[in-house]
Design a protein around this motif. Sequence first.
Motif, PDB file in Angstrom:
ATOM      1  N   ASN A  86       1.091  -1.109  -0.396  1.00 21.33           N
ATOM      2  CA  ASN A  86       0.291   0.366   0.095  1.00 21.33           C
ATOM      3  C   ASN A  86       0.801   1.063   0.036  1.00 21.33           C
ATOM      4  N   TYR A  87       0.989   1.292  -1.488  1.00 16.59           N
ATOM      5  CA  TYR A  87       2.560   2.622  -0.958  1.00 16.59           C
ATOM      6  C   TYR A  87       2.047   3.932  -2.128  1.00 16.59           C
ATOM      7  N   ILE A  88       2.376   4.987  -2.483  1.00 19.40           N
ATOM      8  CA  ILE A  88       1.973   5.650  -2.859  1.00 19.40           C
ATOM      9  C   ILE A  88       2.301   5.736  -4.322  1.00 19.40           C
ATOM     10  N   LYS A  89       1.490   5.997  -5.056  1.00 18.45           N
ATOM     11  CA  LYS A  89       1.414   5.829  -6.672  1.00 18.45           C
ATOM     12  C   LYS A  89       0.749   7.237  -7.626  1.00 18.45           C
ATOM     13  N   LEU A  90       1.550   7.586  -8.818  1.00 22.26           N
ATOM     14  CA  LEU A  90       1.394   8.654  -9.147  1.00 22.26           C
ATOM     15  C   LEU A  90       0.437   8.358 -10.054  1.00 22.26           C
ATOM     16  N   ASN A  91      -0.726   9.460 -10.147  1.00 24.43           N
ATOM     17  CA  ASN A  91      -1.870   9.426 -11.017  1.00 24.43           C
ATOM     18  C   ASN A  91      -1.292   9.793 -12.107  1.00 24.43           C
ATOM     19  N   ASN A  92      -1.492   9.071 -12.990  1.00 22.72           N
ATOM     20  CA  ASN A  92      -1.086   8.783 -14.834  1.00 22.72           C
ATOM     21  C   ASN A  92      -1.904  10.352 -15.089  1.00 22.72           C
ATOM     22  N   LYS A  93      -2.741  10.690 -15.105  1.00 18.63           N
ATOM     23  CA  LYS A  93      -3.267  12.264 -15.859  1.00 18.63           C
ATOM     24  C   LYS A  93      -2.786  13.065 -15.537  1.00 18.63           C
ATOM     25  N   ILE A  94      -1.833  12.757 -14.585  1.00 14.00           N
ATOM     26  CA  ILE A  94      -0.628  14.463 -14.526  1.00 14.00           C
ATOM     27  C   ILE A  94       0.047  14.255 -15.217  1.00 14.00           C
ATOM     28  N   LEU A  95       0.741  13.333 -15.289  1.00 12.82           N
ATOM     29  CA  LEU A  95       2.431  12.954 -16.105  1.00 12.82           C
ATOM     30  C   LEU A  95       2.384  13.401 -16.781  1.00 12.82           C
ATOM     31  N   PRO A  96       1.278  13.894 -17.886  1.00 13.36           N
ATOM     32  CA  PRO A  96       1.690  14.526 -19.452  1.00 13.36           C
ATOM     33  C   PRO A  96       1.620  15.736 -19.077  1.00 13.36           C
ATOM     34  N   THR A  97       1.487  16.865 -18.088  1.00 11.42           N
ATOM     35  CA  THR A  97       0.810  17.937 -17.567  1.00 11.42           C
ATOM     36  C   THR A  97       2.718  18.224 -17.210  1.00 11.42           C
ATOM     37  N   LEU A  98       3.028  17.260 -16.161  1.00  8.70           N
ATOM     38  CA  LEU A  98       4.230  17.488 -15.804  1.00  8.70           C
ATOM     39  C   LEU A  98       5.919  17.456 -16.978  1.00  8.70           C
ATOM     40  N   LYS A  99       4.950  16.802 -17.856  1.00  9.74           N
ATOM     41  CA  LYS A  99       6.205  16.593 -19.089  1.00  9.74           C
ATOM     42  C   LYS A  99       5.976  17.555 -20.149  1.00  9.74           C
ATOM     43  N   LEU A 100       4.592  18.142 -19.919  1.00  6.44           N
ATOM     44  CA  LEU A 100       4.642  19.704 -21.298  1.00  6.44           C
ATOM     45  C   LEU A 100       5.933  20.680 -19.506  1.00  6.44           C
ATOM     46  N   GLU A 101       5.691  20.508 -18.707  1.00  7.79           N
ATOM     47  CA  GLU A 101       6.420  21.694 -17.628  1.00  7.79           C
ATOM     48  C   GLU A 101       7.635  21.206 -17.368  1.00  7.79           C
ATOM     49  N   ASN A 102       8.042  20.161 -18.328  1.00  4.52           N
ATOM     50  CA  ASN A 102       9.526  19.971 -17.932  1.00  4.52           C
ATOM     51  C   ASN A 102       9.663  19.773 -16.861  1.00  4.52           C
ATOM     52  N   ILE A 103       8.947  19.150 -15.572  1.00  3.39           N
ATOM     53  CA  ILE A 103       9.118  18.001 -14.803  1.00  3.39           C
ATOM     54  C   ILE A 103       9.844  16.549 -15.322  1.00  3.39           C
ATOM     55  N   GLU A 104      10.570  16.086 -14.360  1.00  2.10           N
ATOM     56  CA  GLU A 104      10.266  14.886 -14.635  1.00  2.10           C
ATOM     57  C   GLU A 104      10.129  14.096 -13.225  1.00  2.10           C
ATOM     58  N   THR A 105       9.909  13.197 -13.347  1.00  2.00           N
ATOM     59  CA  THR A 105       9.914  12.177 -11.734  1.00  2.00           C
ATOM     60  C   THR A 105      10.883  11.608 -11.524  1.00  2.00           C
ATOM     61  N   VAL A 106      11.438  11.067 -10.874  1.00  2.00           N
ATOM     62  CA  VAL A 106      12.418  10.410 -10.711  1.00  2.00           C
ATOM     63  C   VAL A 106      11.951   9.107  -9.565  1.00  2.00           C
ATOM     64  N   GLN A 107      11.764   8.248  -9.908  1.00  2.00           N
ATOM     65  CA  GLN A 107      10.679   6.718  -8.448  1.00  2.00           C
ATOM     66  C   GLN A 107      12.079   6.329  -8.154  1.00  2.00           C
ATOM     67  N   ILE A 108      12.173   6.281  -7.346  1.00  2.00           N
ATOM     68  CA  ILE A 108      13.337   4.816  -6.359  1.00  2.00           C
ATOM     69  C   ILE A 108      12.370   3.464  -5.802  1.00  2.00           C
ATOM     70  N   ASP A 109      13.395   2.937  -6.262  1.00  2.87           N
ATOM     71  CA  ASP A 109      12.252   1.574  -5.009  1.00  2.87           C
ATOM     72  C   ASP A 109      13.544   1.198  -4.055  1.00  2.87           C
ATOM     73  N   LEU A 110      12.744   1.572  -3.256  1.00  3.31           N
ATOM     74  CA  LEU A 110      13.921   2.124  -1.953  1.00  3.31           C
ATOM     75  C   LEU A 110      13.771   0.603  -1.933  1.00  3.31           C
ATOM     76  N   GLY A 111      13.474  -0.493  -2.272  1.00  4.34           N
ATOM     77  CA  GLY A 111      13.482  -1.862  -1.957  1.00  4.34           C
ATOM     78  C   GLY A 111      15.220  -2.787  -2.588  1.00  4.34           C
ATOM     79  N   ARG A 112      14.937  -1.663  -3.503  1.00  4.50           N
ATOM     80  CA  ARG A 112      16.164  -2.198  -4.121  1.00  4.50           C
ATOM     81  C   ARG A 112      17.377  -2.324  -3.610  1.00  4.50           C
ATOM     82  N   PHE A 113      17.850  -1.356  -3.238  1.00  4.64           N
ATOM     83  CA  PHE A 113      19.257  -1.107  -2.635  1.00  4.64           C
ATOM     84  C   PHE A 113      19.100  -1.155  -1.139  1.00  4.64           C
TER      85      PHE A 113
END
Length: 832
Positions: free
Chosen positions: A587-614
């Motif tokens: 039960n972890y936070i999930k990004l809303n896919n609907k907002i991703l195009p808007t972020l891309k339009l504003e040149n905002i890049e999301t970086v998601q780190i899966d903490l359990g991998r590291f």
Amino acid sequence: MVINLPPESYQETLLYKKLLKKSTPKDGLAEKVTCLIETAKPLQELIVAGPFRDYTLHNPNHSKKLIHLSGAIIPNETLNELSALEITVLIMSFYIHDLGMVLTQTERERTIRSTQFLEFLASRQEFSQKLSVLREISKSAMGTELFDIETSIFQVTEAALAEYIRPLHATHQRYQQLIDTIKNSSGRNDLFEIDGVSFLEELILVCISHNLNSSCLLETNGIHNDRFNRSLIINGLSLNMQYCAAVLRLVDIIDFDRERTPKSIFDALGIANKRLPGFEISLKEWNKHLSVHSINITDDELVISGDSKHPNIEHSIREFCSIIEEEIRNTTTILKQNTKNIAEKYWISLPFNVRANIRSIGYIYKDYSIKLNESAIINLLMGENLYLDSQIALRELIQNSIDACNVRKNYEELSYFPEIIVDTYQDKDERRWLRVIDNGIGMDEYVLSNFFFKVGNSYYNSGDFKKFALNKQINSFVPISRFGIGMISVFMIGEALKVVTKNESSPRNDRLQRTLFIDGVNSLAVVTEQSDGPQGTIIEVLLRKEYSDSSSIKKLFGFIKENIIRPKIKISLIQESNNKSVITHDNYIKLNNKILPTLKLENIETVQIDLGRFSNILEGKAIFFFFKTDSNKLSYYDLQGKLTWGTYPLKESFMFEKYLGGSRITVNGILMRMKKIGSLYNFGKKFTNFVLDVEVKGISGIEYDVSRDRIYGKGLFKVRGEIFKTISKGLKELGIYGRLTPETKQILESVETRKMPTPPLDKDLVSKIKQIIDNSKDWEIGIHKRIAEDLGISNSVATKYITAMLKMKMIKKSHSSTLDGSLTQTLSLDNL
């Protein structure tokens, strides 16, 4: 009647003389008793190990005293009615009942090296930690100091042996071993028979009774089968087992003088010196501090008179007199419940009142000691001084269920499917109840009485649980419950409590299902038992009126969802409207896919780190929001101000699914507070846009406060350091670090170095750093990096250690050099 000293020989005691008159050549009981005594006496003298030697004697003199005392408490009318077999069982029990505590030197050595004893030590921190500290100190001790330490090690080991052996000495298996030894030593296989008919099992049961609660005298093995038969006939001789057991228990507890130190007094004296001067009372000082002059029995009271040279001893004696009084009352009452013909024949001549008549030598006895105001403490525990919200009581119930299921899951991994259900219902009187159901380990009577009903006693921190965990090979379980105060908090929201529980895996083979009704904090529980029922626990709370309406119920369930974020065990929430929801671990936070195009339009890049991998300690996500520059670099800000946290498009309510936003941290799936978690990567007025949703796995190194909602102390240091290390590793392995602008890199590196709390100095690590510096001919630039690489620690930890050592004057400056522009000195360390 003053009870005089016993005669020189057991043969001169009243009870033995009565046996001589009643025994016949045919039954041979008098001769068999004599043979047993002469065989047992050398065994009793074999207490060479010492675990019981210094604080209570179990030698032949004690057994002789019991024969003598029995003549004082058994009235003449009953004594004349006793059969030769009943007298035989009494006298034999006086010599056998404590024989299980005898250890030869060989047995002692074998015992302290046994796996069972080592497991016992591991489960009892008061012994294992003390021994560990003493053995560590002994490595550098010499002369008199070494002798004193080795003496302390011996005393602690003896005390541990006593605690280990005490519950084992009165078992059927141990008595059977002793009987075999006695038969072999005497060359007599008929010692416990009358003309070929054995009374051995009855004798063993009488001996076992002395180590049980007085209620055992009323136990049954079925509807018409008493555990202690009142009218047994063996080869024509009567045997009232209940009466024999009652007499043994009473004379054993009344034999109280300077040669017999009760366990309560041993506990009061302790096995090590007290902190204050003048409080050093060794066990061998016992005879110098107490001398019991006499035991006097009148129609109204039993008076124990003596001298004492220390208030601790006097206080313990007075408390022990209360224990004797309770035993007399309980046992006498039980004997009076028999049928008229039995009760009139078998009775005890003892008054109910027991008084200590102690002469204080060298002090004035006052019962001054630190005492707790129970009502005030309970109000404190239940009030919002401890818990920020009364609804936290519900969280406590669920946490207990999670622990119970996790324990069972550890040893029934393949066949067990854990489940927790939270619901509410109305009873026939339209009162609202909240219910938490789990199919976890459950509780037996021992856990209920010693932990569930004892505020401050945490079962999962106890030696009993550690021993259980060792037997079940439970290695990975770390409890949420640590303080033993959670259950009492339910009365913050409830008026009464109902508990239904059963433990099929009870180490005491207690598999009964028990139902308990508790009407308030100070009320006595009403308990019923039955053999059938599923394993697990059901807790039902009768809600107070202010928590029982529909709106309050909705808030309670909302509180669960907001605080029990990702439990290890699936939780089903069922409200009365059958509105069902399920909380799972993923039960972890999930990004809303609907907002991703808007972020891309504003040149905002999301970086998601899966903490359990590291990380082996953390799970969850770290989500960074960077501005992508024209050169494809990632920056923590942009000149146009579009990367503004909290405004569209970086507004949490838009960006995430089913979550309003903000960083959060959980331990074992439970929401926790951690200081400034939302600003970990902010540096001064420079703000990095990120969200952390972190789960800290159940590791013992994580500390949190009593209310269990805030990480602090070493736990804060460990979690924060692991977050920085994991995110740094993730950014580098994902190829993101190379794309960061120099200023962004500088911020991330600066916060890691400066925001880590100063660690508590590890002596071993300080010593290793000292060795590296001592072996360095000159102080080169960046030596902290070399130290970090050599010792497998981070650069920031190495820097902080050096800084802390400077502040504590462990390091002296000699001449200037440069340490990456932040430290300027060549260092030489003083001896720590």
